[in-house]
Structure formats: structure tokens, C-alpha cells
Design a protein around this motif. Structure first.
Motif, PDB file in Angstrom:
ATOM      1  N   ASN A 184      52.400 -13.342  48.294  1.00 15.60           N
ATOM      2  CA  ASN A 184      51.387 -12.491  47.667  1.00 15.60           C
ATOM      3  C   ASN A 184      51.308 -12.738  46.163  1.00 15.60           C
ATOM      4  O   ASN A 184      50.217 -12.800  45.575  1.00 15.60           O
ATOM      5  CB  ASN A 184      51.693 -11.022  47.938  1.00 15.60           C
ATOM      6  N   VAL A 185      52.463 -12.904  45.519  1.00 15.75           N
ATOM      7  CA  VAL A 185      52.493 -13.183  44.078  1.00 15.75           C
ATOM      8  C   VAL A 185      51.903 -14.557  43.794  1.00 15.75           C
ATOM      9  O   VAL A 185      51.086 -14.729  42.868  1.00 15.75           O
ATOM     10  CB  VAL A 185      53.941 -13.107  43.544  1.00 15.75           C
ATOM     11  N   LEU A 186      52.291 -15.554  44.573  1.00 20.62           N
ATOM     12  CA  LEU A 186      51.766 -16.912  44.376  1.00 20.62           C
ATOM     13  C   LEU A 186      50.256 -16.941  44.563  1.00 20.62           C
ATOM     14  O   LEU A 186      49.549 -17.659  43.845  1.00 20.62           O
ATOM     15  CB  LEU A 186      52.449 -17.878  45.343  1.00 20.62           C
ATOM     16  N   GLY A 187      49.757 -16.160  45.532  1.00 23.20           N
ATOM     17  CA  GLY A 187      48.311 -16.104  45.751  1.00 23.20           C
ATOM     18  C   GLY A 187      47.562 -15.589  44.530  1.00 23.20           C
ATOM     19  O   GLY A 187      46.505 -16.103  44.163  1.00 23.20           O
ATOM     20  N   ARG A 188      48.136 -14.576  43.864  1.00 22.19           N
ATOM     21  CA  ARG A 188      47.494 -14.027  42.670  1.00 22.19           C
ATOM     22  C   ARG A 188      47.559 -14.991  41.487  1.00 22.19           C
ATOM     23  O   ARG A 188      46.650 -15.023  40.661  1.00 22.19           O
ATOM     24  CB  ARG A 188      48.154 -12.702  42.289  1.00 22.19           C
ATOM     25  N   LEU A 189      48.631 -15.776  41.401  1.00 24.96           N
ATOM     26  CA  LEU A 189      48.852 -16.614  40.228  1.00 24.96           C
ATOM     27  C   LEU A 189      48.263 -18.014  40.345  1.00 24.96           C
ATOM     28  O   LEU A 189      47.957 -18.645  39.330  1.00 24.96           O
ATOM     29  CB  LEU A 189      50.354 -16.737  39.957  1.00 24.96           C
ATOM     30  N   PHE A 190      48.086 -18.509  41.567  1.00 22.56           N
ATOM     31  CA  PHE A 190      47.668 -19.894  41.734  1.00 22.56           C
ATOM     32  C   PHE A 190      46.242 -20.047  42.251  1.00 22.56           C
ATOM     33  O   PHE A 190      45.802 -21.162  42.535  1.00 22.56           O
ATOM     34  CB  PHE A 190      48.652 -20.625  42.661  1.00 22.56           C
ATOM     35  N   LEU A 198      58.853 -24.287  38.029  1.00 23.53           N
ATOM     36  CA  LEU A 198      58.448 -24.651  36.670  1.00 23.53           C
ATOM     37  C   LEU A 198      56.949 -24.886  36.537  1.00 23.53           C
ATOM     38  O   LEU A 198      56.461 -25.173  35.434  1.00 23.53           O
ATOM     39  CB  LEU A 198      59.204 -25.921  36.236  1.00 23.53           C
ATOM     40  N   LEU A 199      56.200 -24.774  37.637  1.00 15.09           N
ATOM     41  CA  LEU A 199      54.766 -25.081  37.609  1.00 15.09           C
ATOM     42  C   LEU A 199      53.976 -24.096  36.744  1.00 15.09           C
ATOM     43  O   LEU A 199      54.214 -22.889  36.789  1.00 15.09           O
ATOM     44  CB  LEU A 199      54.184 -25.037  39.022  1.00 15.09           C
ATOM     45  N   PRO A 200      52.992 -24.590  35.978  1.00 10.46           N
ATOM     46  CA  PRO A 200      52.041 -23.693  35.308  1.00 10.46           C
ATOM     47  C   PRO A 200      51.098 -23.084  36.341  1.00 10.46           C
ATOM     48  O   PRO A 200      50.882 -23.653  37.407  1.00 10.46           O
ATOM     49  CB  PRO A 200      51.288 -24.625  34.346  1.00 10.46           C
ATOM     50  N   THR A 201      50.536 -21.929  36.048  1.00  8.70           N
ATOM     51  CA  THR A 201      49.687 -21.207  36.998  1.00  8.70           C
ATOM     52  C   THR A 201      48.219 -21.603  36.827  1.00  8.70           C
ATOM     53  O   THR A 201      47.859 -22.400  35.958  1.00  8.70           O
ATOM     54  CB  THR A 201      49.836 -19.698  36.787  1.00  8.70           C
TER      55      THR A 201
END
Length: 443
Positions: free
Chosen positions: A51-57, A118-121
Motif C-alpha cells: 500500500n505504501v509503495l503504491g502511493r509512492l511509486f 534506495l530507489l527514488p520515488t
């Protein structure tokens, strides 16, 4: 029936005592299980922060359902990449040795896990963010494709036949311990950090830790030895005469089908009950994230215990009986759990833990699968069958469940129940309970 000692690959005379587990066996089991825990943590930690990755990426203006679908699609990409990695790593595992590929696979897992942390969003680099996330997930899938079959074969070929089921069950418990570790860290992150802190930086912590865990596993596997069976095959020069995959497709199609169907049952049990359900509890029943994750920890702990118990039980009561009781129990307890939602916090945790214990029947897949193929092509046979099936069933299941629950909120229960029934039916497959010990070695 002649009994085989899988630590040597040779038949034991009738009435001959099987050798006991030695200090070296315990060392092999311990290091292999710990390495499996750390590597599988790397692979599954993504789903706990989906859910967090979905919002950020993904773009902020994207509809929620589409964001969730694309996030789960990237998760599924890891499964779709498993066959290629599994085939390549297993091919060289049958030719160059189990240990070398067993170590390489974990290195190939830890590196992309560290990179994800370490990936940028999307806010920083736009569309490149989800594309890089997808690329790292594909690399993870290729690595895990070789790791799990390799681990099962490695341990199975080290231990005596008398304790074969327990040893394979112990390793599987170690692998599922990676899910437990991921669940515990997810609980910790959600407890120690606020939502804004998680979105800002704390989501990176589990992935960076995963990269470090992987490097520790690479170091630990330096202390393992090649399996006795592979050493004997190398001395007899029975390896490398033909592409292992060609031999498998020509001579072992029934075993391929059996392992593939058992993988369908396993992938459903893990993906739906353990990985998908925490988010399902939150979205469908508005159960708080902290409570759903606590219940998931209980279920995953019981899953780990169930894997151990299943392995021990096959040594004691036979594989067929354990398949019937184990998969039948999963069907019954899955309905008890999903029909009882949302329930009370106590009933939620208790019923989730109960179904988690029966999900521990997943140990049956490697217990059956390793013995379904002869030593010269065993790694490739198990890896091909398992990874091809997991790519299809494991990769599509999250999307299928996400769509199905839109029409019936009990769809997860129906799907898990159907797979439990399939698992019971597979107990009556000839290779699943008789003849494999002699047949598979003489094929």
C-alpha cells in the motif's frame, strides 16, 4: 519395498537401520534454514508495504483500484520471472554442483532488495520509479526461482531417509520464517513510526535490512558442503551428458504434472492466506492495520510450526495420510476463518492461527517433489515444475483475488477451499504415495 537413503542415493538392505542425524546434518539443516529465512524475507517483504509503495511509486491522481492493481502487478512480476531464473540456476546446479548455485541465488536476491530500499520515488523521477521497481522485482523473482528448489534438493540429499520428511519440513519452516520475519518487521515499523514517517523514509528500512540479511546468508553458506549424491554423480561422470530439461520433458511428464498441481495448492495457501489476507482484512472489514498484522504474525508462526509437524508426520504416518488430513484441514479451517470475520480480536487471531497451522501442509510439495525425479535431473525437474506453475498460479492469484472479492467478499475462502480439495485428491496420485523411492532412482 526397497528403501533409499537420500544422503547416499543407495538402497538400504531390508531390515538395515537407517543412520541417525549427525552433527554435520544439524549444521547443514541450521545454515540452510537460516539462509532460507533471510532470502525469503527479501522476496516477500514487498507485499507487507504494498500500500505504501503504491502511493509512492505511482501518480497521486491515479484511481485507488488501479494503483493497487499495478502495485500487485509488480509483485506478480517476481513470480513470472521465476521460471527463467529457476531453469538457468537449476541447469548449472545439476552440472556444476548444488552448493555453488545455492550460494549464487541468495546473492542475486540481496542486491535488488537493497536497491529497492534506495530507489527514488515517483515524485522525484516520475515514470522511471515504477519501472526500476519492476526491474528489481524481476531480478528477485529470478533469484528465488533457483533458491527454493535448490535448498530442498540440497538438504534432501544430505540427510538420512529415516528423517527425510522432518529435514525437508524443517527447511520449509525456515523459508516460511522469512514471512514471519517480514510480518514482525512490518508490525514494528507500523508501531514505531507514524504514517507520515513511513511514507517519508521508514518504508526503506525493511529493504535495506533485507540487503544486509542477504549478504550475511552468502557468508554463512561458505560453511556448507556439496551433497554426497552430487559428488557420486560427478565421480561417475553422469552429469552434463544431455540438457537436463530435455530429459525431464521427455521422460518425467507425470512427475511434472504432479509437482505443478501441488504448487498450485501451495501458492494459493501462501499468497492468499498469509500474504494477501492482512490487506484484505483492512480493506474489506476495516480491521486496524496493527491488529491485522498481529493476527498475521500468529498465523505465520503457526505456519512455521505446521511445516515442521507435517514433515515429522510424513516420516511417522506416511505421505498419503498427511496429505488427506493436512489439505482437508486447510479447507475446513479456511471457511471457519473467513466466515467468522470480522469477529473479535481474540477470535480473529485464534482462527487465523488455526488455518495458518494447516497451511503448513505446504511442506508436502518438496517432500513429494524431490523424490519424483532421479538425482541426475532432480534439481532441474523440481525447479522447472515448481517455478513454471508458481509463475502462473502465484503470479495471477493476487490479481484474481482482488477482482473476485469485488463480486463476493468470501471469494478468498472459496478459492482456498477448492485448492484444499485438490490437495486431498492429489494424495491418490500414484507417485504421491507409492513406488517413488525405487522408481525415481532407477528411471
Amino acid at each position: 519395498m526397497t528403501t533409499l537413503d537420500y544422503s547416499t542415493g543407495k538402497a538400504l538392505p531390508d531390515g538395515a537401520p537407517a543412520r541417525p542425524l549427525t552433527k554435520k546434518d544439524y549444521k547443514t539443516l541450521g545454515l540452510s534454514a537460516l539462509g532460507g529465512t533471510l532470502e525469503f524475507y527479501d522476496f516477500v517483504v514487498y507485499i507487507f508495504f504494498a500500500n505504501v509503495l503504491g502511493r509512492l511509486f505511482f501518480p497521486e491522481q491515479m484511481p485507488e483500484w488501479l494503483r493497487q492493481l499495478q502495485t500487485l502487478g509488480i509483485f506478480a512480476a517476481g513470480y513470472l520471472a521465476r521460471p527463467l531464473g529457476g531453469i538457468i540456476i537449476a541447469h548449472y546446479g545439476d552440472i556444476l554442483g548444488r552448493k555453488k548455485m545455492f550460494t549464487l541465488s541468495i546473492f542475486l536476491m540481496s542486491l535488488p532488495t537493497l536497491v529497492i530500499g534506495l530507489l527514488p520515488t515517483y515524485e522525484a523521477i516520475g515514470i522511471a520509479a515504477p519501472l526500476l521497481l519492476l526491474a528489481m522485482r524481476v531480478l528477485q523473482g529470478a533469484a528465488i526461482g533457483g533458491e527454493m528448489p535448490g535448498a530442498w534438493v540440497f538438504v534432501a540429499e544430505h540427510v538420512p531417509q529415516k528423517h527425510y520428511g522432518l529435514a525437508v519440513g524443517t527447511l520449509t519452516a525456515g523459508i516460511t520464517g522469512g514471512i514471519l520475519l517480514g510480518s514482525l518487521i512490518a508490525v514494528g515499523i507500523n508501531s514505531w513510526f507514524s504514517t507520515s514517517e513511513i511514507n517519508a523514509y521508514a518504508w526503506r528500512i525493511p529493504f535495506i535490512l533485507g540487503g544486509v540479511f542477504g549478504m550475511v546468508s552468502v557468508y554463512l553458506r561458505r560453511f556448507l558442503e556439496e551433497t554426497p549424491i552430487f559428488k557420486e554423480l560427478a565421480e561417475r561422470k553422469k552429469i552434463g551428458r544431455e540438457l537436463p530439461l530435455k530429459t525431464i520433458l521427455r521422460e518425467h511428464r507425470p512427475a511434472i504434472v504432479l509437482v505443478a498441481l501441488m504448487t498450485w495448492v501451495l501458492s494459493t495457501a501462501i499468497v492468499v492466506v498469509i500474504l494477501f489476507t492482512p490487506a484484505y482484512l483492512q480493506k474489506v472489514f476495516q480491521i486496524p492495520a496493527a491488529l491485522s498484522l498481529q493476527a498475521n504474525v500468529a498465523a505465520t508462526l503457526m505456519l512455521t510450526i505446521g511445516c515442521l509437524f507435517t514433515g515429522w508426520a510424513t516420516d511417522r504416518f506416511g505421505t498419503k495420510a498427511v496429505m488427506i488430513v493436512g489439505w482437508g484441514g486447510m479447507t475446513v479451517t479456511a471457511y471457519l476463518f473467513y466466515l467468522g470475520l470480522p469477529g473479535t480480536p481474540t477470535s480473529l487471531i485464534a482462527l487465523y492461527a488455526l488455518v495458518g497451522f494447516f497451511v503448513g501442509s505446504i511442506s508436502l510439495l518438496p517432500i513429494v517433489g524431490v523424490r519424483a525425479f532421479p538425482p541426475a535431473v532432480r534439481f532441474s525437474g523440481l525447479s522447472f515444475s515448481y517455478n513454471m506453475a508458481y509463475a502462473v498460479f502465484g503470479g495471477l492469484t493476487p490479481v484474481l483475488i482482488s477482482v473476485g472479492q469485488q463480486y463476493d467478499h468470501l471469494f478468498p475462502a472459496h478459492y482456498v477451499g477448492a485448492m484444499g480439495i485438490l490437495g486431498v485428491a492429489l494424495a491418490f496420485w500414484p507417485l504421491s504415495y507409492k513406488g517413488w523411492q525405487v522408481r525415481s532412482e532407477k528411471s
